[in-house]
Enzyme design. Structure first.
Site, PDB file in Angstrom:
ATOM      1  N   SER A 188      17.249 -42.747  14.762  1.00  0.00           N
ATOM      2  CA  SER A 188      16.234 -42.328  15.133  1.00  0.00           C
ATOM      3  C   SER A 188      15.882 -42.007  16.399  1.00  0.00           C
ATOM      4  O   SER A 188      14.881 -41.880  17.160  1.00  0.00           O
ATOM      5  CB  SER A 188      15.406 -43.420  15.111  1.00  0.00           C
ATOM      6  OG  SER A 188      14.882 -43.838  13.605  1.00  0.00           O
ATOM      7  N   LYS A 243      13.834 -38.716  17.359  1.00  0.00           N
ATOM      8  CA  LYS A 243      12.715 -39.346  17.097  1.00  0.00           C
ATOM      9  C   LYS A 243      11.900 -38.464  18.917  1.00  0.00           C
ATOM     10  O   LYS A 243      10.979 -38.506  19.355  1.00  0.00           O
ATOM     11  CB  LYS A 243      11.821 -40.346  17.081  1.00  0.00           C
ATOM     12  CG  LYS A 243      11.982 -40.709  15.170  1.00  0.00           C
ATOM     13  CD  LYS A 243      11.687 -41.637  15.322  1.00  0.00           C
ATOM     14  CE  LYS A 243      11.172 -41.976  13.471  1.00  0.00           C
ATOM     15  NZ  LYS A 243      12.271 -42.796  12.734  1.00  0.00           N
ATOM     16  N   SER A 290       8.724 -46.232  14.837  1.00  0.00           N
ATOM     17  CA  SER A 290       9.886 -45.665  14.502  1.00  0.00           C
ATOM     18  C   SER A 290       9.809 -45.202  12.968  1.00  0.00           C
ATOM     19  O   SER A 290       9.737 -45.228  12.430  1.00  0.00           O
ATOM     20  CB  SER A 290      11.170 -46.514  14.419  1.00  0.00           C
ATOM     21  OG  SER A 290      12.161 -45.738  14.262  1.00  0.00           O
TER      22      SER A 290
END
Length: 445
Positions: free
Chosen positions: A102, A105, A275
């Protein structure tokens, strides 16, 4: 990318050498060039004190290597940089592209700000259908659209009831859906089915309610197999109509009702803090649409690379297979993510997105991590999939801040060998905690 790293190293070295030369200049003794030049009657020279700049304490000497060694068969891909001066303090395999988890992101957030802008909103519409008395619900990508009163998403989000109310007393006989804004498969081939059943990801549709959650108020709830049909069913119930998936929008139809999502800035904050994978996928898809690279998963990589280049970030080895980082096919080096963090933090129009980063022992996905450090000492985006674990952000240290990117993988058995959150994440955290302890004295050796 190696050149950029070398420039940071040379910059720090040049500053150190300059200091050494300046400190030594006042006490420099030129030796005699021959025996004849030495007089036996010359006074004994005063012993030269060791210049302060040569004291061992002035060198960075707090080694990160013990924490790296303790990671065992994990490979640490990392950069640690003095945020104020830009001097590279330590690096490990920092130019090797690895699965991002993640941490991806951060790329999605920065490209959304750059391409869409922080005030951009996603619009869901109702338009007339091809048959009299019918309407079509047109998806605009908003994953926060509510099915009812409760929602996991904080703040004010639009609802199906808002759309129905705008229709007033119109008699609606049937409801259709239009999800054409996004094309191609709704589920990435590299995502596992457990990601849906465990509540981490929904099929990506331009039309959905509650992020596809079965429980609208739960962060991790099993997700729908057909989010658009679920949204249509809720709208049909609100209007007393039936659901007809064959219905299409009437040609040239003007909207009868419309609602908007929170701003990109608000969506990015939530995506980074918790997240949120679905928000990430929607934002990445919207960036691709804006840049005209396509409307499916394959369009994301080209769009992200293009936007990163606009930002001045080297994309060598970068692959943006999706926007969330859930795909094992994503690739980025620690050096690329470090450069992105530097660019974002030094540009006024991008820096606000960093407000959404979790803080250790305080917020989001870092709320229960780093209890041994002062609250809020680590401010970073987390990442975890079975291929890698990651952290990217900042560490507060005595006298300043250290910008850090740390991603760990396990090479034994191939790059897809599983990384364990329970066993391996504490090793990653120990590397970061050691870096915090060393602070600006941090050394890679």
């Amino acid at each position: 990318m190696a050149d950029a790293r070398m420039m940071r190293l040379l910059g720090g070295a040049a500053a150190l050498i300059t200091g050494l030369l300046l400190g030594a200049a006042s006490t420099l003794i030129v030796p005699a060039t021959s025996a004849e030049d030495v007089s036996i009657t010359s006074p004994t020279p005063t012993p030269t004190p060791e210049p302060a700049s040569l004291q061992r304490a002035d060198f960075r000497k707090c080694s990160l290597q013990p924490a790296i060694d303790a990671a065992g068969d994990l490979t640490v891909h990392a950069t640690f940089t003095d945020d104020a001066t830009g001097q590279l303090l330590a690096e490990f395999h920092d130019d090797e592209p690895v699965p991002t988890a993640s941490v991806m992101k951060l790329v999605t957030a920065a490209t959304a700000y750059e391409v869409l802008g922080p005030d951009y909103r996603l619009t869901t519409q109702v338009v007339p259908g091809t048959k009299p008395g019918t309407v079509v619900l047109v998806g605009g990508g908003d994953p926060t659209l509510r099915s009812g009163d409760s929602s996991y998403f904080p703040g004010t989000t639009a609802s199906i009831a808002d759309l129905a109310a705008q229709l007033g007393n119109q008699r609606i006989t049937a409801v259709g859906i239009d999800t054409s804004r996004y094309t191609g498969p709704q589920w990435h081939p590299s995502w596992g089915p457990e990601d849906r059943t465990l509540g981490y990801m929904s099929p990506i549709s331009a039309l959905m309610v509650d992020g596809g959650r079965a429980d609208p108020a739960a962060q991790e709830s099993p997700r729908s197999e057909d989010p658009a049909s679920d949204a249509a069913a809720v709208f049909a119930a609100q209007t007393g109509a039936s659901f007809d998936p064959a219905l299409k929008p009437a040609p040239g139809a003007m909207p009868l009702a419309a609602v908007e999502s929170p701003t990109v800035a608000e969506l990015v904050d939530l995506m980074l803090l918790e997240s949120d994978n679905v928000i990430a996928e929607v934002l990445a898809r919207e960036v691709a649409i804006k840049l005209d690279t396509g409307t499916d998963f394959d369009a994301i990589n080209q769009a992200q690379r293009q936007a990163l280049l606009w930002l001045g970030v080297d994309v060598t080895g970068f692959v943006g297979a999706d926007g969330s980082g859930l795909s094992r096919d994503n690739r980025a080096s620690a050096e690329t993510i470090d450069e992105l963090l530097r660019v974002v933090s030094t540009h006024d129009e991008l820096a606000p997105l960093l407000a959404g980063l979790p803080e250790s022992q305080r917020t989001g996905t870092l709320e229960r991590r780093f209890p041994e450090l002062a609250d809020g000492a680590v401010n970073a985006k987390t990442g975890q999939i079975t291929e890698s674990l990651g952290l990217a952000g900042w560490i507060d240290v005595d006298g300043g801040r250290v910008r850090m990117v740390v991603m760990v993988t396990r090479p034994v058995g191939g790059e897809n060998a599983p990384v364990s959150v329970g066993v391996d994440r504490p090793l990653l955290d120990s590397v970061v905690a050691r870096a915090q302890e060393c602070g600006l004295q941090l050394s890679g050796q």
